[in-house]
Design an enzyme around this catalytic site. Structure first.
Site, short mmCIF file in Angstrom:
data_model
loop_
_atom_site.label_atom_id
_atom_site.label_comp_id
_atom_site.label_asym_id
_atom_site.label_seq_id
_atom_site.Cartn_x
_atom_site.Cartn_y
_atom_site.Cartn_z
N HIS A 89 31.07 -70.90 67.70
CA HIS A 89 30.59 -69.59 67.25
C HIS A 89 31.11 -69.29 65.84
O HIS A 89 30.36 -68.83 64.97
CB HIS A 89 31.07 -68.52 68.26
CG HIS A 89 30.80 -67.11 67.89
ND1 HIS A 89 29.98 -66.28 68.62
CD2 HIS A 89 31.27 -66.33 66.87
CE1 HIS A 89 29.94 -65.08 68.06
NE2 HIS A 89 30.73 -65.08 66.99
N GLU A 90 32.39 -69.58 65.61
CA GLU A 90 33.00 -69.29 64.31
C GLU A 90 32.49 -70.23 63.22
O GLU A 90 32.25 -69.79 62.08
CB GLU A 90 34.53 -69.33 64.39
CG GLU A 90 35.15 -68.34 65.38
CD GLU A 90 34.69 -66.90 65.21
OE1 GLU A 90 34.32 -66.52 64.07
OE2 GLU A 90 34.66 -66.15 66.19
N GLY B 33 38.21 -64.32 67.96
CA GLY B 33 37.86 -65.23 66.87
C GLY B 33 37.30 -64.44 65.71
O GLY B 33 36.63 -63.41 65.92
N HIS C 185 29.28 -69.04 61.86
CA HIS C 185 29.42 -67.99 60.84
C HIS C 185 29.54 -68.60 59.45
O HIS C 185 28.97 -68.10 58.48
CB HIS C 185 30.66 -67.13 61.09
CG HIS C 185 30.46 -66.02 62.08
ND1 HIS C 185 29.55 -65.01 61.88
CD2 HIS C 185 31.09 -65.74 63.25
CE1 HIS C 185 29.61 -64.16 62.91
NE2 HIS C 185 30.54 -64.58 63.76
N GLN D 273 33.04 -62.73 57.72
CA GLN D 273 32.98 -61.42 58.39
C GLN D 273 33.85 -60.37 57.70
O GLN D 273 33.66 -59.18 57.92
CB GLN D 273 33.41 -61.54 59.85
CG GLN D 273 32.46 -62.36 60.72
CD GLN D 273 32.99 -62.52 62.12
OE1 GLN D 273 33.76 -63.44 62.40
NE2 GLN D 273 32.61 -61.62 62.99
C1 QAP Z 1 33.51 -64.84 69.23
O1 QAP Z 1 34.14 -62.61 69.40
C2 QAP Z 1 33.32 -65.24 70.66
O2 QAP Z 1 31.23 -56.33 71.05
C3 QAP Z 1 34.63 -63.86 69.03
O3 QAP Z 1 32.70 -54.10 70.80
C4 QAP Z 1 32.87 -64.35 71.59
O4 QAP Z 1 36.15 -61.68 69.37
C5 QAP Z 1 33.59 -66.50 71.04
C6 QAP Z 1 34.44 -57.83 70.25
C7 QAP Z 1 32.69 -64.73 72.89
C8 QAP Z 1 33.43 -66.88 72.34
C9 QAP Z 1 32.99 -66.00 73.27
C10 QAP Z 1 33.12 -57.69 70.56
C11 QAP Z 1 35.19 -56.67 70.12
C12 QAP Z 1 35.06 -59.13 70.01
C13 QAP Z 1 32.55 -56.46 70.74
C14 QAP Z 1 34.98 -61.55 69.53
C15 QAP Z 1 33.32 -55.31 70.61
C16 QAP Z 1 34.64 -55.42 70.30
C17 QAP Z 1 34.36 -60.27 69.85
CO CO Z 2 31.22 -63.66 65.50
#
Ligand code: QAP
Ligand code: CO
Length: 170
Positions: free
Chosen positions: A135-136, A46, A139, A51
């Site tokens: 979550h999004e 996401g 933001h 961002q």
């Molecule tokens: C938001 O997050 C989300 O730490 C999207 O080193 C997260 O795509 C929604 C990512 C969890 C629901 C559950 C994170 C990539 C990606 C890191 C992501 C990283 C590399 C996060």
């Molecule tokens: Co995020």
């Protein structure tokens, strides 16, 4: 298409509130495409426009669950209903790389938005999609998941990031 630089916490830009888009036109579709490409490279599931430095209420999501699911493009997403029941999920964020914490949110939500073609849609979300879409949308309101954990945990993570420390490997 283009890869856009991702703004990382604690950059204060991430606290800014995003503004609704006026129309889903070709310019916005280019942003959708570039955000998706940026998210795929990361890789993430996401990404919101703030961002990547654009204060627009625009989100891309792709849970990449090997099957049918297509990427979701959301302009002006709004939670129109949330379940009373909550759930915990260990969230991460492309703007907070390598740090993950449990966040409590409604288990299910309905979200209204304009899709890639500018058509109004409403979807019912559960599981990881419900977590991700909330979550999004956070933001877009200037919030990161660290704003939904204890101050103590947030302060510890903030201090580590400022010292250039890493959290957990992925
Ligand atoms: C938001 O997050 C989300 O730490 C999207 O080193 C997260 O795509 C929604 C990512 C969890 C629901 C559950 C994170 C990539 C990606 C890191 C992501 C990283 C590399 C996060
Ligand atoms: Co995020």
């Amino acid at each position: 298409m283009a890869i856009l630089p991702i703004i990382e916490y604690p950059n204060p830009f991430l606290k800014k509130k995003s503004l609704p888009v006026e129309a889903v036109d070709d310019k916005l579709r280019t942003l959708f495409d570039n955000m998706l490409e940026t998210m795929y490279l990361a890789p993430g599931i996401g990404l919101s426009a703030v961002q990547v430095g654009k204060l627009l209420r625009v989100v891309v999501i792709d849970l990449q669950r090997d099957d049918k699911l297509e990427p979701l493009f959301l302009a002006n997403p709004v939670v129109t209903w949330a379940s009373e029941e909550t759930g915990n999920y260990k969230e991460g964020c492309l703007s907070v790389p390598s740090f993950y914490e449990d966040v409590t949110r409604p288990k299910e939500v309905k979200v209204a938005f304009l899709d890639y073609n500018g058509n109004q849609q409403e979807i019912h979300c559960d599981g990881l999609l419900a977590t991700c879409v909330q979550h999004e949308i956070d933001h877009l309101d200037g919030k990161v998941f660290l704003d939904r954990i204890s101050k103590l945990k947030k302060d510890i993570i903030t201090r580590k990031i400022k010292k250039g420390m890493k959290g957990e490997p992925r």
